[in-house]
Design an enzyme around this catalytic site. Structure first.
Site, PDB file in Angstrom:
ATOM      1  N   ASN A 163     -11.154  -2.689  -5.210  1.00  0.00           N
ATOM      2  CA  ASN A 163     -10.406  -1.696  -5.988  1.00  0.00           C
ATOM      3  C   ASN A 163     -11.102  -1.317  -7.306  1.00  0.00           C
ATOM      4  O   ASN A 163     -10.748  -0.320  -7.931  1.00  0.00           O
ATOM      5  CB  ASN A 163      -8.967  -2.161  -6.273  1.00  0.00           C
ATOM      6  N   ASP A 210       0.839  -1.205   0.000  1.00  0.00           N
ATOM      7  CA  ASP A 210       0.000   0.000   0.000  1.00  0.00           C
ATOM      8  C   ASP A 210       0.876   1.258   0.000  1.00  0.00           C
ATOM      9  O   ASP A 210       1.996   1.254   0.508  1.00  0.00           O
ATOM     10  CB  ASP A 210      -0.927  -0.026   1.231  1.00  0.00           C
TER      11      ASP A 210
HETATM   12  C1  IPE Z   1      -5.434  -2.766  -0.061  1.00  0.00           C
HETATM   13  O1  IPE Z   1      -5.100  -1.443  -0.241  1.00  0.00           O
HETATM   14  C2  IPE Z   1      -5.467  -3.482  -1.374  1.00  0.00           C
HETATM   15  C3  IPE Z   1      -4.207  -3.634  -2.094  1.00  0.00           C
HETATM   16  C4  IPE Z   1      -3.026  -3.251  -1.693  1.00  0.00           C
HETATM   17  C5  IPE Z   1      -4.321  -4.304  -3.358  1.00  0.00           C
HETATM   18  P1  IPE Z   1      -6.205  -0.303  -0.442  1.00  0.00           P
HETATM   19  O2  IPE Z   1      -5.476   0.975  -0.445  1.00  0.00           O
HETATM   20  O3  IPE Z   1      -7.039  -0.587  -1.612  1.00  0.00           O
HETATM   21  O4  IPE Z   1      -7.082  -0.503   0.873  1.00  0.00           O
HETATM   22  P2  IPE Z   1      -7.914   0.530   1.711  1.00  0.00           P
HETATM   23  O5  IPE Z   1      -8.905   1.137   0.758  1.00  0.00           O
HETATM   24  O6  IPE Z   1      -6.954   1.531   2.236  1.00  0.00           O
HETATM   25  O7  IPE Z   1      -8.546  -0.280   2.802  1.00  0.00           O
HETATM   26  C1  IPE Z   2      -1.662   0.176  -3.364  1.00  0.00           C
HETATM   27  O1  IPE Z   2      -1.425   1.538  -3.389  1.00  0.00           O
HETATM   28  C2  IPE Z   2      -1.778  -0.400  -4.763  1.00  0.00           C
HETATM   29  C3  IPE Z   2      -3.109  -0.884  -5.138  1.00  0.00           C
HETATM   30  C4  IPE Z   2      -4.166  -0.894  -4.387  1.00  0.00           C
HETATM   31  C5  IPE Z   2      -3.245  -1.399  -6.500  1.00  0.00           C
HETATM   32  P1  IPE Z   2      -2.627   2.580  -3.361  1.00  0.00           P
HETATM   33  O2  IPE Z   2      -3.038   2.867  -4.768  1.00  0.00           O
HETATM   34  O3  IPE Z   2      -3.699   2.104  -2.474  1.00  0.00           O
HETATM   35  O4  IPE Z   2      -1.915   3.847  -2.759  1.00  0.00           O
HETATM   36  P2  IPE Z   2      -2.503   4.855  -1.682  1.00  0.00           P
HETATM   37  O5  IPE Z   2      -2.998   4.054  -0.527  1.00  0.00           O
HETATM   38  O6  IPE Z   2      -3.599   5.609  -2.355  1.00  0.00           O
HETATM   39  O7  IPE Z   2      -1.348   5.725  -1.316  1.00  0.00           O
HETATM   40 MG    MG Z   3      -4.161   2.369  -0.506  1.00  0.00          MG
END
Ligand code: IPE
Ligand code: IPE
Ligand code: MG
Length: 235
Positions: free
Chosen positions: A67, A19
């Site tokens: 997502n 993340d």
């Molecule tokens: C969790 O991260 C999912 C992945 C890393 C694929 P998200 O950024 O999508 O999760 P939330 O929304 O913060 O819970």
């Molecule tokens: C995790 O990074 C990658 C995926 C969920 C594909 P994020 O896209 O959630 O990055 P933040 O949390 O917005 O910084």
């Molecule tokens: Mg995220």
């Protein structure tokens, strides 16, 4: 007391919520996509580091079933990144003895991506150095629901009585039933949530959270997590 061998302190299976790609990019005034692209480089580094450290299995959360709610441009950029990354990296992984597999509902993906996923799994099936699991369109609740459906079908078929359903029977139907359950869970990016990742499988995992954004994660951060795991395991 039993001899506390070194081997006991190395996690067998690490599961990571990667993340912070978006925030990494934003902090540099870059589009989120650049963060995802940098994140792929981290995946390469971390997979290599895990093979060098004799980790038996690594599961990475690449795309959650939630997502899809992101802006459609971001979703297609991420899915395109899967396609290009698979095309580029599978041969390398295969050369390094890594077995690749995917968990999650792949039915939602394009035919092209599904084909690449199937090919990469077939090509690396015989490899034994490390299991690399990519959770894509995965959700822990979906996983438990699918397992429940499979068990319900067996009950309907008369193979099983409801009272015979045990955690062991559930575990056998859940994704990754053939791997040791993750003993170390890592989430980068500062949030302290499981975000519907491996709900069943993480029952006994050590939970490790770090503030570092995924693109900044590397062997040193991995070693810090493994060291924290080792010190907790000693206690
Ligand atoms: C969790 O991260 C999912 C992945 C890393 C694929 P998200 O950024 O999508 O999760 P939330 O929304 O913060 O819970
Ligand atoms: C995790 O990074 C990658 C995926 C969920 C594909 P994020 O896209 O959630 O990055 P933040 O949390 O917005 O910084
Ligand atoms: Mg995220």
């Amino acid at each position: 007391m039993a001899i506390d061998s070194n081997a006991e302190r190395i996690p067998r299976h690490i599961a990571i919520i990667m993340d912070g790609n978006g925030r990494w990019a934003r902090s540099r005034m870059l589009p989120r996509y650049v963060g995802h692209r940098e994140g792929v480089k981290t995946v390469r580094r971390v997979v290599e580091a895990c093979t060098e450290r004799n980790i038996a299995a690594l599961t990475l959360f690449a795309f959650s079933s939630e997502n899809w709610r992101r802006p459609s441009e971001e979703v297609s950029l991420i899915l395109n990144l899967f396609v290009t990354t698979l095309k580029k990296e599978v041969a390398v992984l295969h050369g390094n003895g890594v077995r690749l597999r995917f968990i999650g509902d792949r039915a939602a993906f394009s035919g092209k991506l599904r084909e690449l996923i199937d090919e990469s799994e077939a090509c690396t099936r015989g490899n034994t150095r490390m299991e690399l699991v990519i959770a894509a369109n995965y959700g822990g609740q979906w996983d438990i629901t699918e397992a429940s459906k499979a068990i319900a079908r067996r009950v309907v078929a008369g193979e099983l009585q409801p009272d015979e359903i045990t955690p062991q029977i559930m575990a056998a139907e859940i994704s990754l039933a053939d791997l040791p359950p993750p003993d170390l869970f890592i989430r980068t990016g500062g949030e302290r949530r499981i975000s519907n990742f491996l709900l069943w499988q993480l029952a006994y995992a050590e939970l490790y959270f770090c503030d570092c954004y995924w693109p900044d994660f590397g062997p040193a951060e991995l070693d810090a997590a493994v060291a924290a795991f080792a010190s907790r395991a000693r206690r």
